[in-house]
Design a protein around this motif. Structure first.
Motif, PDB file in Angstrom:
ATOM      1  N   VAL A 100      44.650  46.590  41.898  1.00  0.00           N
ATOM      2  CA  VAL A 100      44.717  46.069  40.533  1.00  0.00           C
ATOM      3  C   VAL A 100      44.396  47.223  39.588  1.00  0.00           C
ATOM      4  O   VAL A 100      43.300  47.794  39.635  1.00  0.00           O
ATOM      5  N   VAL A 101      45.363  47.595  38.773  1.00  0.00           N
ATOM      6  CA  VAL A 101      45.206  48.681  37.796  1.00  0.00           C
ATOM      7  C   VAL A 101      45.161  48.056  36.406  1.00  0.00           C
ATOM      8  O   VAL A 101      46.053  47.281  36.041  1.00  0.00           O
ATOM      9  N   ALA A 102      44.123  48.385  35.649  1.00  0.00           N
ATOM     10  CA  ALA A 102      43.932  47.765  34.335  1.00  0.00           C
ATOM     11  C   ALA A 102      43.186  48.730  33.429  1.00  0.00           C
ATOM     12  O   ALA A 102      42.540  49.675  33.911  1.00  0.00           O
ATOM     13  N   PRO A 103      43.234  48.528  32.110  1.00  0.00           N
ATOM     14  CA  PRO A 103      42.402  49.350  31.219  1.00  0.00           C
ATOM     15  C   PRO A 103      40.928  49.190  31.554  1.00  0.00           C
ATOM     16  O   PRO A 103      40.486  48.125  32.008  1.00  0.00           O
ATOM     17  N   LEU A 104      40.179  50.234  31.351  1.00  0.00           N
ATOM     18  CA  LEU A 104      38.760  50.211  31.693  1.00  0.00           C
ATOM     19  C   LEU A 104      38.028  49.086  30.972  1.00  0.00           C
ATOM     20  O   LEU A 104      37.123  48.465  31.526  1.00  0.00           O
ATOM     21  N   SER A 105      38.427  48.788  29.746  1.00  0.00           N
ATOM     22  CA  SER A 105      37.734  47.768  28.966  1.00  0.00           C
ATOM     23  C   SER A 105      37.925  46.367  29.518  1.00  0.00           C
ATOM     24  O   SER A 105      37.185  45.456  29.165  1.00  0.00           O
ATOM     25  N   THR A 106      38.932  46.152  30.390  1.00  0.00           N
ATOM     26  CA  THR A 106      39.176  44.817  30.935  1.00  0.00           C
ATOM     27  C   THR A 106      38.668  44.655  32.367  1.00  0.00           C
ATOM     28  O   THR A 106      38.756  43.558  32.919  1.00  0.00           O
ATOM     29  N   LEU A 107      38.159  45.723  32.983  1.00  0.00           N
ATOM     30  CA  LEU A 107      37.737  45.625  34.380  1.00  0.00           C
ATOM     31  C   LEU A 107      36.573  44.663  34.558  1.00  0.00           C
ATOM     32  O   LEU A 107      36.476  43.977  35.579  1.00  0.00           O
ATOM     33  N   SER A 108      35.651  44.626  33.598  1.00  0.00           N
ATOM     34  CA  SER A 108      34.531  43.688  33.721  1.00  0.00           C
ATOM     35  C   SER A 108      35.031  42.251  33.700  1.00  0.00           C
ATOM     36  O   SER A 108      34.498  41.382  34.403  1.00  0.00           O
ATOM     37  N   GLY A 109      36.077  41.962  32.906  1.00  0.00           N
ATOM     38  CA  GLY A 109      36.659  40.625  32.902  1.00  0.00           C
ATOM     39  C   GLY A 109      37.317  40.290  34.237  1.00  0.00           C
ATOM     40  O   GLY A 109      37.205  39.171  34.744  1.00  0.00           O
ATOM     41  N   TRP A 110      38.026  41.270  34.819  1.00  0.00           N
ATOM     42  CA  TRP A 110      38.619  41.056  36.149  1.00  0.00           C
ATOM     43  C   TRP A 110      37.529  40.783  37.187  1.00  0.00           C
ATOM     44  O   TRP A 110      37.651  39.872  38.010  1.00  0.00           O
ATOM     45  N   THR A 111      36.474  41.570  37.168  1.00  0.00           N
ATOM     46  CA  THR A 111      35.390  41.380  38.132  1.00  0.00           C
ATOM     47  C   THR A 111      34.774  39.996  37.988  1.00  0.00           C
ATOM     48  O   THR A 111      34.534  39.289  38.977  1.00  0.00           O
ATOM     49  N   GLU A 112      34.537  39.595  36.732  1.00  0.00           N
ATOM     50  CA  GLU A 112      33.911  38.289  36.493  1.00  0.00           C
ATOM     51  C   GLU A 112      34.809  37.164  36.970  1.00  0.00           C
ATOM     52  O   GLU A 112      34.342  36.206  37.608  1.00  0.00           O
ATOM     53  N   GLN A 113      36.119  37.241  36.709  1.00  0.00           N
ATOM     54  CA  GLN A 113      37.009  36.161  37.098  1.00  0.00           C
ATOM     55  C   GLN A 113      37.249  36.133  38.602  1.00  0.00           C
ATOM     56  O   GLN A 113      37.378  35.050  39.195  1.00  0.00           O
ATOM     57  N   LEU A 114      37.315  37.286  39.248  1.00  0.00           N
ATOM     58  CA  LEU A 114      37.453  37.293  40.705  1.00  0.00           C
ATOM     59  C   LEU A 114      36.235  36.664  41.377  1.00  0.00           C
ATOM     60  O   LEU A 114      36.356  35.887  42.329  1.00  0.00           O
ATOM     61  N   GLN A 115      35.050  37.007  40.894  1.00  0.00           N
ATOM     62  CA  GLN A 115      33.836  36.426  41.465  1.00  0.00           C
ATOM     63  C   GLN A 115      33.712  34.946  41.141  1.00  0.00           C
ATOM     64  O   GLN A 115      33.182  34.165  41.939  1.00  0.00           O
ATOM     65  N   ARG A 116      34.225  34.551  39.989  1.00  0.00           N
ATOM     66  CA  ARG A 116      34.102  33.154  39.566  1.00  0.00           C
ATOM     67  C   ARG A 116      35.132  32.252  40.233  1.00  0.00           C
ATOM     68  O   ARG A 116      34.807  31.151  40.696  1.00  0.00           O
ATOM     69  N   PHE A 117      36.391  32.718  40.322  1.00  0.00           N
ATOM     70  CA  PHE A 117      37.466  31.865  40.792  1.00  0.00           C
ATOM     71  C   PHE A 117      37.825  32.071  42.261  1.00  0.00           C
ATOM     72  O   PHE A 117      38.346  31.158  42.892  1.00  0.00           O
ATOM     73  N   CYS A 118      37.601  33.272  42.806  1.00  0.00           N
ATOM     74  CA  CYS A 118      37.955  33.531  44.206  1.00  0.00           C
ATOM     75  C   CYS A 118      36.923  34.471  44.828  1.00  0.00           C
ATOM     76  O   CYS A 118      37.230  35.630  45.126  1.00  0.00           O
ATOM     77  N   PRO A 119      35.706  34.002  45.058  1.00  0.00           N
ATOM     78  CA  PRO A 119      34.667  34.882  45.592  1.00  0.00           C
ATOM     79  C   PRO A 119      34.921  35.338  47.017  1.00  0.00           C
ATOM     80  O   PRO A 119      34.267  36.276  47.486  1.00  0.00           O
ATOM     81  N   SER A 120      35.862  34.721  47.727  1.00  0.00           N
ATOM     82  CA  SER A 120      36.130  35.138  49.101  1.00  0.00           C
ATOM     83  C   SER A 120      36.847  36.483  49.167  1.00  0.00           C
ATOM     84  O   SER A 120      36.850  37.124  50.224  1.00  0.00           O
ATOM     85  N   LEU A 121      37.461  36.916  48.083  1.00  0.00           N
ATOM     86  CA  LEU A 121      38.095  38.231  48.049  1.00  0.00           C
ATOM     87  C   LEU A 121      37.030  39.304  47.823  1.00  0.00           C
ATOM     88  O   LEU A 121      36.221  39.201  46.902  1.00  0.00           O
ATOM     89  N   VAL A 154      35.744  42.624  46.456  1.00  0.00           N
ATOM     90  CA  VAL A 154      36.124  43.434  45.298  1.00  0.00           C
ATOM     91  C   VAL A 154      35.459  44.800  45.399  1.00  0.00           C
ATOM     92  O   VAL A 154      34.240  44.899  45.593  1.00  0.00           O
ATOM     93  N   LEU A 155      36.263  45.847  45.284  1.00  0.00           N
ATOM     94  CA  LEU A 155      35.770  47.222  45.259  1.00  0.00           C
ATOM     95  C   LEU A 155      36.152  47.839  43.927  1.00  0.00           C
ATOM     96  O   LEU A 155      37.323  47.786  43.522  1.00  0.00           O
ATOM     97  N   CYS A 156      35.191  48.423  43.231  1.00  0.00           N
ATOM     98  CA  CYS A 156      35.453  49.095  41.956  1.00  0.00           C
ATOM     99  C   CYS A 156      35.647  50.580  42.200  1.00  0.00           C
ATOM    100  O   CYS A 156      34.766  51.242  42.773  1.00  0.00           O
ATOM    101  N   TYR A 157      36.787  51.084  41.794  1.00  0.00           N
ATOM    102  CA  TYR A 157      37.117  52.494  42.024  1.00  0.00           C
ATOM    103  C   TYR A 157      36.683  53.296  40.812  1.00  0.00           C
ATOM    104  O   TYR A 157      37.423  53.468  39.844  1.00  0.00           O
ATOM    105  N   SER A 158      35.446  53.777  40.859  1.00  0.00           N
ATOM    106  CA  SER A 158      34.890  54.503  39.721  1.00  0.00           C
ATOM    107  C   SER A 158      33.878  55.511  40.243  1.00  0.00           C
ATOM    108  O   SER A 158      33.682  55.658  41.451  1.00  0.00           O
TER     109      SER A 158
END
Length: 880
Positions: free
Chosen positions: A151-172, A174-178
């Motif tokens: 998943v490639v996204a602007p840096l400012s939206t990565l926190s939103g992606w992290t929050e929604q992945l943990q909220r809606f599909c915690p079984s996936l 998530v690795l942050c490439y930073s």
């Protein structure tokens, strides 16, 4: 669980100022020009992009046939019609979101890729997460290994992606490439060692650009690119890196964007080429076909690879009313507007002469507030009604905000310029309005705090106004706590303003939304607004789900050169004839009309008419207003003639301007005098700021007689004493001045000699940080801090003489600047003589750029008349 569509709730804005971009030196959110050195370095590394093929056999019929084949292949997958949402998804999807998931899964099963171009606010992020969860569920059911997702996204939206992945599909997983290079290498190794883990790698653009070649080794199962309008330019570094270096052409991929077309039809072709390069490979043919086809045929060319839905068709949101209010210029704005058009340097002042390079930009500043020009606001700078009175838009905004606050509304106030945000912030202080602010300078944690503060507070407890720069605050935010959006000025690109409006008008909004656009009447802002309406018609033609009614034209972020002169002259005849409006010209009836979504002063037939064909600013709404063009041209010529006559630059014979001839010596003297006056004015302003803040500088002055401070060579050699011990713990008796060798960063270390100083008194650290906060910490200073309250006769002198080189290896000692040390020691000598103090200094460790011998020589030379002691710190020996 209700879904807030596309709610990257806790981040926002452009990515030009985030933490990671300090490490990666990123470009702006729309192109790769913000950091040209970085972009060139990456471009040089990338493989050469193959050009679009020009094949005579690739006709329009061939493209339509390939599109029909893809549509038939996906339609044959009848089982997808009943495909439920994945069990791992912990939310209930809306019907249109399920449709979007099935569409993307169908493309994947046919080996195709696509663009999810739903209008902003429909939940594209949730749909993408459901696709990833469905792919994993299918792989688990079949017992086949599945590689990681990218998943490639602007840096400012990565926190939103992290929050929604943990909220809606915690079984996936998530690795942050930073992080730094070693941390990113560790993440890559984790992916290579466990390819079947179905991990989601979240990455912003910059780490991808840095490590494209290494990430190519990972066998990706699926790729998602968020805010994909960044790929609208096929020549951009990001486009080439993803498609050529990272080789995503062989990976099923999904692009997410609410604005697939922003300026011209070629942008849509570039996105289609990114997802299906084997089908969309003739750019010239595409341009020719869309010019020859109607709107329905053009939309058919992108099917089935593009899915576009609108909020009006799928959501029941509260109504949204938009009103454009045309505001006459204030008297002061008129003066500056005329001065810019006349290029009157005498009226503008030399400080604003550089702004005349871009007359269009300067005219926009006039429309916003004349105080944006240096010297326009009278000194001393004080809060007062003049701040409101001298800008017509701010005067109307003041009346609107008072009405909105009285009825309990909350407001998002968007502006293009961060300088204008500073003025609006001063206005908020003047009116005592509670507010939050977000612009490109805010870091991720500041964005989180600002948005959370505005969203979590209800009623009259929270901030009344949220000040946002349009580019930073119009992306990825959920601000449904507001119900009013005010655009203080407008962007050339209407999609940017549309994104900003959708921060409020989205899932979760329960109140009617009012959008107010402020435009200075008869100025370049009228041009900007009409050009924006033209661009909206392009998007409607190409990707709208309903037939378009306006014609298509190519456009860019600013008017083409042929239209620039028309933009500058536009409306000038009426502007010169109109009388200056009264300062309180808005009645309660007019304000009430605005708050109900009605424009009180809209001219008949001109309220929101788009430019037809883009050939002239005077052709719009299907009507030719060329007669007004002649009047505006004559008004402009008259204004320029008056300005030239007033400044004495017009030639009596030919009307040409003459430049004043100066000899080289006279020119140099004039420039030096101007520089000295500018330096004196800057010093005065700094002193005024210090006085208002209650700050007093501790920097010791330089001696008047340099020779008296230097001393003789023989006396210097006898002045220095070398002992073993701690400079802060020297024997008491008499006044002592202890030297602290530091840099000008404002960061006080917690170890070494600094810890010894802090153990005796906290005053030096406080003085050091205060000096940095008030821009009073420069190389060569010597700030003398009184520590006699902690220890009798003790003074500490802070000397910024060290400089940390950016290219130096990590852990390398700072460099000693000999020139700065020489100036600082001259100050120290005078301060020690005035206090009758001896000087005590720790011996500096070996430093790059200058040896200790250089420092010792300067100590001996400048402190020849002062008793000076240098301390070697005792080292503990290892016990044998």
């Amino acid at each position: 669980m209700d879904l807030s569509g596309d709610e990257k709730s806790f981040s926002g804005g452009d990515t030009s100022d985030e933490e990671e971009e300090e490490a990666y030196a990123s470009a702006s959110d729309d192109d790769d020009t913000a950091q040209p050195s970085r972009g060139k370095a990456v471009a040089a590394r990338l493989p050469k992009t193959s050009a679009y093929r020009v094949d005579a056999a690739r006709s329009l019929e061939w493209l339509v046939a390939r599109v029909d084949e893809a549509a038939a292949a996906t339609a044959a997958l009848a089982e997808l019609a009943a495909l439920p949402q994945p069990d791992a998804l912990l939310c209930e999807m809306h019907p249109y979101q399920l449709e979007g998931m099935r569409w993307a899964i169908g493309l994947h099963r046919c080996g195709l890729s696509g663009i999810l171009a739903d209008e902003m606010g429909l939940g594209k992020t949730v749909q993408a997460i459901s696709v990833l969860a469905s792919l994993r569920a299918s792989a688990d059911a079949a017992g086949t290994p599945l590689g990681p997702f990218l998943v490639v996204a602007p840096l400012s939206t990565l926190s939103g992606w992290t929050e929604q992945l943990q909220r809606f599909c915690p079984s996936l997983r998530v690795l942050c490439y930073s992080g730094n290079a070693s941390q990113r290498a560790s993440v890559r190794q984790s992916l290579l060692n466990s390819p079947g883990g179905a991990s989601v790698l979240l990455a912003s653009y910059e780490p991808i650009l840095a490590d494209g070649g290494e990430l190519k080794k990972v066998r990706w199962a699926y790729a998602v690119v968020d805010e994909a309008h960044r790929l609208k330019n096929r020549q951009s570094v990001l486009y080439r890196c993803l498609l050529d270096e990272l080789d995503l052409g062989g990976v099923p991929r999904l692009l997410l964007t609410g604005t697939p077309v922003q300026n011209e039809p070629a942008e849509l072709f570039n996105l289609l080429h990114f997802v299906m390069p084997q089908v969309y490979d003739d750019a010239a043919g595409w341009s020719k076909w869309i010019d020859e086809s109607d709107a329905a045929a053009v939309r058919a060319l992108s099917q089935p690879f593009l899915l576009r839905r609108l909020k009006a068709d799928h959501l029941r949101l509260p109504p949204k009313a938009e009103v454009v209010v045309r505001v006459p210029l204030s008297p002061m704005q008129r003066e500056w507007y005329y001065a810019v058009l006349q290029r009157n340097r005498a009226a503008l002042g030399e400080a604003n002469a550089r702004s005349l390079v871009s007359v269009l930009a300067s005219l926009r500043k006039c429309c916003n507030h004349p105080y944006l020009f240096a010297g326009a606001e009278p000194e001393p700078f004080e809060e007062g009604e003049h701040l409101v009175r001298n800008s017509a838009k701010l005067e109307l905004l003041d009346k609107l905000l008072c009405k909105l606050r009285a009825r309990g509304d909350r407001v998002l106030l968007f502006c293009q310029s961060t300088q204008m945000l500073d003025v609006l912030q001063d206005y908020m202080h003047l009116r005592r309005f509670s507010y939050e602010r977000l612009d490109g300078s805010a870091r991720a944690e500041e964005r989180w705090a600002s948005v959370a503060s505005f969203q979590s507070s209800g009623g009259g407890d929270g901030p009344f106004v949220f000040l946002l720069s349009t580019r930073a605050g119009g992306l990825g935010l959920n601000l449904t706590a507001a119900n009013t959006v005010i655009f203080y000025d407008n962007d050339w690109n209407p999609q940017v303003d549309a994104q900003a409006t959708d921060r409020v008008h989205r899932l979760g909004q329960t109140s009617r939304v009012l959008v107010v656009r402020l435009i200075c009447e008869g100025t370049v802002e009228e041009v900007i607004f009409r050009r924006a309406q033209e661009k909206l018609s392009i998007a409607r033609d190409l990707v709208a789900t309903t037939p378009a009614t306006a014609g298509r034209t190519s456009s860019s972020d600013a008017p083409p050169p042929s239209l620039t002169s028309e933009a500058i002259r536009f409306g000038l005849a009426d502007l010169l004839r109109a009388d200056a409006p009264p300062s309180a010209g808005w009645t309660d009836e007019q304000l009430a009309a605005i708050l109900e979504g009605e424009a009180p002063h809209a001219a008949a037939g001109e309220a929101a008419a788009p430019v037809a064909g883009g050939a002239s600013m005077y052709v719009y709404g299907g009507v030719d207003y060329s007669a007004r063009k002649a009047a505006d041209d004559e008004a402009y010529a008259s204004l320029v003639r008056r300005g030239a006559a007033a400044s004495g630059e017009a030639d009596e014979a030919g009307g040409r301007k003459r430049r004043r001839q100066l000899s080289p010596d006279a020119l140099a003297a004039e420039q030096q005098a101007a520089a000295e006056e500018a330096a004196r004015a800057k010093a005065r302003r700094k002193l005024e700021r210090w006085e208002r803040a209650g700050y007093a500088s501790l920097n010791a002055p330089l001696p008047a007689d340099d020779e008296a401070a230097a001393g003789g060579g023989g006396e210097a050699a006898a002045a220095l004493r070398f002992v073993v011990g701690d400079a802060m713990g020297g024997a008491a008796g008499g006044a002592r001045l202890v030297l602290v060798w530091t840099d000008a960063s404002g960061r006080w270390p917690s170890r070494g000699f600094f810890a010894a100083v802090g153990g005796v008194s906290a005053a030096p650290q406080a003085a050091y940080e205060a000096a940095h906060a008030h821009a009073d910490l420069a190389m060569g200073d010597a700030h003398v801090v009184d520590c006699t309250a902690a220890r009798a006769g003790l003074w500490v002198c802070l000397m910024p003489v060290l400089r940390r080189e950016k290219k130096a290896a990590h852990g390398a000692p700072p460099a000693l600047c000999a020139a700065a040390l020489d100036v600082a020691l001259r100050r120290v000598a005078r301060a020690a003589e005035e206090r009758g103090a001896s000087v005590h200094s720790p011996r500096l460790a070996a430093a790059a750029g200058a040896s200790w011998y250089t420092a010792e020589r300067l100590l001996a030379k400048r402190l020849a008349k002062v008793e000076t002691t240098v301390y070697y710190f005792p080292r503990r020996r290892n016990a044998r």
